[in-house]
Each structure stands twice: as C-alpha cells, then as structure tokens.
Scaffold this motif. Structure first.
Motif, PDB file in Angstrom:
ATOM      1  N   ARG A  14     -11.121  15.542   3.521  1.00  0.00           N
ATOM      2  CA  ARG A  14      -9.756  16.069   3.472  1.00  0.00           C
ATOM      3  C   ARG A  14      -8.791  15.191   2.662  1.00  0.00           C
ATOM      4  N   ARG A  15      -9.210  13.955   2.331  1.00  0.00           N
ATOM      5  CA  ARG A  15      -8.264  13.079   1.640  1.00  0.00           C
ATOM      6  C   ARG A  15      -9.017  11.999   0.862  1.00  0.00           C
ATOM      7  N   THR A  16      -8.510  11.671  -0.313  1.00  0.00           N
ATOM      8  CA  THR A  16      -9.055  10.580  -1.106  1.00  0.00           C
ATOM      9  C   THR A  16      -8.160   9.356  -0.935  1.00  0.00           C
ATOM     10  N   PRO A  17      -8.662   8.305  -0.314  1.00  0.00           N
ATOM     11  CA  PRO A  17      -7.807   7.123  -0.072  1.00  0.00           C
ATOM     12  C   PRO A  17      -7.613   6.301  -1.337  1.00  0.00           C
ATOM     13  N   ASP A  18      -6.611   5.431  -1.290  1.00  0.00           N
ATOM     14  CA  ASP A  18      -6.301   4.570  -2.433  1.00  0.00           C
ATOM     15  C   ASP A  18      -7.305   3.434  -2.532  1.00  0.00           C
ATOM     16  N   PRO A  19      -7.428   2.794  -3.715  1.00  0.00           N
ATOM     17  CA  PRO A  19      -8.282   1.608  -3.833  1.00  0.00           C
ATOM     18  C   PRO A  19      -7.811   0.515  -2.864  1.00  0.00           C
ATOM     19  N   GLY A  20      -8.740  -0.119  -2.244  1.00  0.00           N
ATOM     20  CA  GLY A  20      -8.399  -1.160  -1.272  1.00  0.00           C
ATOM     21  C   GLY A  20      -8.207  -0.630   0.136  1.00  0.00           C
ATOM     22  N   ALA A  23       0.826  -1.211   0.000  1.00  0.00           N
ATOM     23  CA  ALA A  23       0.000   0.000   0.000  1.00  0.00           C
ATOM     24  C   ALA A  23       0.862   1.263   0.000  1.00  0.00           C
ATOM     25  N   PRO A  24       0.315   2.370  -0.498  1.00  0.00           N
ATOM     26  CA  PRO A  24       1.030   3.655  -0.378  1.00  0.00           C
ATOM     27  C   PRO A  24       1.234   3.996   1.094  1.00  0.00           C
ATOM     28  N   ARG A  25       2.377   4.571   1.412  1.00  0.00           N
ATOM     29  CA  ARG A  25       2.674   4.930   2.802  1.00  0.00           C
ATOM     30  C   ARG A  25       2.609   6.444   2.987  1.00  0.00           C
ATOM     31  N   THR A  26       2.143   6.842   4.128  1.00  0.00           N
ATOM     32  CA  THR A  26       2.048   8.251   4.491  1.00  0.00           C
ATOM     33  C   THR A  26       2.499   8.404   5.945  1.00  0.00           C
ATOM     34  N   ALA A  33     -10.316   0.885   2.256  1.00  0.00           N
ATOM     35  CA  ALA A  33     -11.374   0.560   3.207  1.00  0.00           C
ATOM     36  C   ALA A  33     -11.269  -0.888   3.684  1.00  0.00           C
ATOM     37  N   GLU A  34     -10.957  -1.810   2.765  1.00  0.00           N
ATOM     38  CA  GLU A  34     -10.813  -3.209   3.165  1.00  0.00           C
ATOM     39  C   GLU A  34      -9.655  -3.390   4.139  1.00  0.00           C
ATOM     40  N   ARG A  35      -8.550  -2.699   3.870  1.00  0.00           N
ATOM     41  CA  ARG A  35      -7.424  -2.807   4.817  1.00  0.00           C
ATOM     42  C   ARG A  35      -7.789  -2.193   6.158  1.00  0.00           C
ATOM     43  N   ALA A  36      -8.522  -1.091   6.136  1.00  0.00           N
ATOM     44  CA  ALA A  36      -8.939  -0.460   7.393  1.00  0.00           C
ATOM     45  C   ALA A  36      -9.815  -1.405   8.210  1.00  0.00           C
ATOM     46  N   VAL A  37     -10.710  -2.114   7.550  1.00  0.00           N
ATOM     47  CA  VAL A  37     -11.546  -3.094   8.254  1.00  0.00           C
ATOM     48  C   VAL A  37     -10.670  -4.183   8.870  1.00  0.00           C
ATOM     49  N   GLY A  38      -9.678  -4.651   8.111  1.00  0.00           N
ATOM     50  CA  GLY A  38      -8.767  -5.649   8.664  1.00  0.00           C
ATOM     51  C   GLY A  38      -8.039  -5.135   9.897  1.00  0.00           C
ATOM     52  N   PHE A  39      -7.573  -3.887   9.835  1.00  0.00           N
ATOM     53  CA  PHE A  39      -6.874  -3.327  10.992  1.00  0.00           C
ATOM     54  C   PHE A  39      -7.834  -3.096  12.161  1.00  0.00           C
ATOM     55  N   ALA A  40      -9.109  -2.825  11.861  1.00  0.00           N
ATOM     56  CA  ALA A  40     -10.093  -2.736  12.941  1.00  0.00           C
ATOM     57  C   ALA A  40     -10.236  -4.087  13.627  1.00  0.00           C
ATOM     58  N   GLY A  41     -10.214  -5.161  12.819  1.00  0.00           N
ATOM     59  CA  GLY A  41     -10.272  -6.500  13.404  1.00  0.00           C
ATOM     60  C   GLY A  41      -9.077  -6.785  14.289  1.00  0.00           C
ATOM     61  N   TRP A  42      -7.875  -6.435  13.798  1.00  0.00           N
ATOM     62  CA  TRP A  42      -6.694  -6.636  14.629  1.00  0.00           C
ATOM     63  C   TRP A  42      -6.777  -5.784  15.893  1.00  0.00           C
ATOM     64  N   HIS A  43      -7.313  -4.563  15.793  1.00  0.00           N
ATOM     65  CA  HIS A  43      -7.403  -3.675  16.960  1.00  0.00           C
ATOM     66  C   HIS A  43      -8.225  -4.337  18.065  1.00  0.00           C
ATOM     67  N   LEU A  44      -9.280  -5.047  17.705  1.00  0.00           N
ATOM     68  CA  LEU A  44     -10.084  -5.721  18.720  1.00  0.00           C
ATOM     69  C   LEU A  44      -9.277  -6.804  19.425  1.00  0.00           C
TER      70      LEU A  44
END
Length: 394
Positions: free
Chosen positions: A314-320, A213-216, A322-333
């Motif tokens: 404020r920002r347009t995210p890259d394709p994919g 993924a792109p890094r920021t 939202a799916e990665r964010a959901v995965g990281f939400a799962g790991w956060h739990l």
C-alpha cells in the motif's frame, strides 16, 4: 483502547467502573447524542490509565465512553489529537484497509468521547498471546498502517509537535518531578539507558534522523492492544498520540511488539509456546536462554515479514525508512520494559533480555534490517542476541 462488547462473549477482564455520576460530562455527552442513560446492570470498565465505561444505554445503544487527560487550564491535547484523526477518518472510502470504531461524539470540556461498541470483539493483545495474531492478520495490519500513513493531512489540524518519547533530556538525568513518580524498577530500567553511552548516542542519532525524515499522519502509540478484532475485521483504535510524525515510528513499534513477545516467551515452560499456562523459573542457563530466544524469534519473524509485505503493498517508504524503523523497534523494547517495571522494585530477567535486544537494534540498525526481513538482504547481518538473566546488557 476501545474494548469489546460485553455481550459479544469477549474474554477480556472487566472491572467495576467509576460511578458515572462522578463524571457529569459522561451523561452530558449521552444527552447531546440522544442516547439516554447508561444501564447500571450492564456496565463494565476496562483496564487503562483513564476512566472508561462500556455497556448498554436506556435507548438500547451499546457504547464505549472514555476520558482522556486534561491540562490544569481544562484543555486536552490528547482529545484534540484524537479528534483530528476523526476528521481524517471521515475521508476514508468504503472498504478501506484502515478500519476504526465509529466515533459518536465528544464532550470537549469534560474530555470525554463516545464510540459504538464493537460486537463480539477481542483485543489484538489477547489474540497475540493466544497465538491468533497470525501472518494473515499481520499483513492486514501492515496494509492498515500504510493506509494511515498515506492519508492527506491537509485541513485536519494535525498536531505537528515532536513526539515526546524517547525524552532526550532524560538520557542524562531525571527531573525531580519525574523521579518521584517512578518505581525502583523503572529507575533501574532508565539507568540501563543512561549508563550506556552507545545507547544514548544511538537514541540522539535516531531523533536527528527522525527530524529529517518525511512526515505523515502517524499513530505514534502503536501496540497490540490498540488493535481490535471484530466480526472478522481488524480495527485500529486509540488516537490520543496521533500527529504528523515519522511513519517509521509505527512500523518500528509493531516490530518491537513481536520482539518483546519473543523475549517474554524465553521464560515460558515450553520454550515459548503461546499456550503456556505458567512461567518457567528464572534460573535458566545462558545456553537455554539463547536457545529459547532463537525459537521465539524464528516463530515471530514470519509475522514481522507479513506485516512489512502488507505495508509495501500500500505504500513505498522513503530511503532510510527501514533503518529508522529498526531503531524505533529498539526503543520500543526499552519503552515496554520501562512500562512493565512500574510495579517492581528490581528488573526481571525478561526486562534485561529485552534491553539486550533493544540495544542491538539501536546501535546496529542497518545489519538488523535484514535479520528482521524489512527489505531484500544487503550487507552484513546482525544477530539479535539475548543476554542471560544475570548478565550485563552491554
């Protein structure tokens, strides 16, 4: 976190701090900054893994000082990362959506930093528990995080190393050095991960997608207690894990915080109201767990959506993304249940329920994107199911 000003009427717990004389670097830093000495009668400490001091100095300044971890050779990656953020923060324009406490200075040999204490502030974690971290604040938080992700990292010396969590080596087995420092509850929490091949595969896949993924610039340790409310403004604090990373980590962590709150609310006596004073019993029926869990999700999802909409402003995210964010939400739990298991010998029903939701998010992120309102509805919807207190997380 950067705590509230004790003179501002904040309702956070305060503790007797370590004697500053035991940390000479604290006074050395105050001397360098010309701030005098800490006044003992106004000195407080706040919870956390590192020593910290908050109060008034002999010159009248209100300051917060904190230590961070140092390696045996005296270096501190945590301090280096925090200072790299402060370099970027100097580039923020007046009125930026990203607000941070004023950094007064740092003492590198002692790994101590000083900040100006925010008057009348309260922790975002406290606001969330009280029901005050509302949709407007979540939208503000989304704008702030998107602003962070949009900063130009060039010349700031950001850490480019991979974030340490989740530790892929631990998905197979613990190193002995780590096992010795874990409670029985934490070992049981890790076994939920290690004994579930689908979760292990999902975490490995998430790390692979993260590397592509792109890094920021990213906070990489985003929790409610990293936010502070003061004088009608929302501040973001604690930059020890700051680095170039997948920005979906931060979005997923914020979403995961609300899901963890929804899970904990299952066992509140009113079925999840934020004002509950005492926990409910853990002998709830399967149907009652599902009912209360559904109520909690319905209450918190508008806040998740508000955060996401603020982010998109404020920002347009890259394709994919939202799916990665959901995965990281799962790991956060999973991460939160592991952290909260530190003082326990067994896993609570809350922990097992959180693991059940985390598993769903990790193994079926695409469908959960729509459930969590992270982009326009497309494809199948995945239901986030809570498991009963005595059931399996499979």
């Amino acid at each position: 976190m950067t705590p509230p000003d004790p003179a501002g009427g904040a309702a956070l717990l305060r503790y007797r701090p370590t004697d500053p004389a035991a940390a000479p670097a604290v006074q050395e830093l105050l001397d360098e900054l010309g701030l005098g000495r800490l006044e003992p009668e106004d000195l407080a400490g706040y919870g956390g893994r590192n020593d910290n001091w908050a109060g008034r100095t002999s010159t009248g300044a209100r300051v917060f000082l904190k230590t961070v971890a140092r390696a045996p050779d005296g270096t501190s990656g945590e301090l280096d990362r925090a200072l790299s953020f402060e370099t970027l923060a100097l580039r923020l324009p007046p009125g930026s959506d990203l607000r941070v406490p004023e950094h007064l200075g740092s003492h590198r040999p002692g790994a101590v930093s000083a900040y100006r204490l925010l008057p009348g502030a309260r922790s975002g974690a406290e606001a969330a528990l009280d029901g005050d971290f509302d949709e407007d604040l979540c939208r503000t938080a989304g704008r702030a995080v998107a602003t962070l992700h949009g900063l130009d990292p060039r010349g700031a010396g950001l850490d480019e190393g991979e974030p340490p969590l989740p530790p892929l080596d631990w998905l197979e087995a613990f190193p002995w050095s780590a096992l010795r420092d874990r409670s029985m509850g934490q070992i049981a929490a890790w076994k939920l991960v290690q004994d579930d091949p689908e979760v292990v595969a999902a975490l490995r896949g998430l790390r692979e997608r993260e590397r592509a993924a792109p890094r920021t610039p990213a906070h990489c340790d985003l929790r409610f207690d990293q936010f502070v409310l003061a004088e009608g403004q929302l501040y973001l604090c604690d930059w020890e894990e700051f680095r170039l990373a997948d920005p979906a980590r931060d979005v997923g962590a914020f979403v995961g915080e609300w899901l963890f709150h929804a899970t904990c609310a299952v066992f509140a006596p009113t079925g999840g109201g934020e004002g509950s004073q005492e926990p409910a019993g853990f002998d709830l029926s399967h149907q009652e767990v599902l009912r209360r869990g559904g109520e909690g999700l319905r209450r918190h999802l508008p806040r998740v959506e508000a955060f996401w909409q603020g982010y998109l402003e404020r920002r347009t995210p890259d394709p994919g993304f939202a799916e990665r964010a959901v995965g990281f939400a799962g790991w956060h739990l999973f991460d939160r249940l592991i952290a909260t298991a530190q003082a326990h010998a067994t896993l609570s029903p809350v922990a097992r329920a959180a693991a059940g939701i985390g598993r769903t998010l990790l193994t079926r992120p695409t469908g959960a994107v729509t459930t969590l309102r992270l982009h326009p509805p497309t494809g199948a919807v995945t239901t986030l199911r809570l498991h009963p207190p005595t059931g399996s997380t499979r």
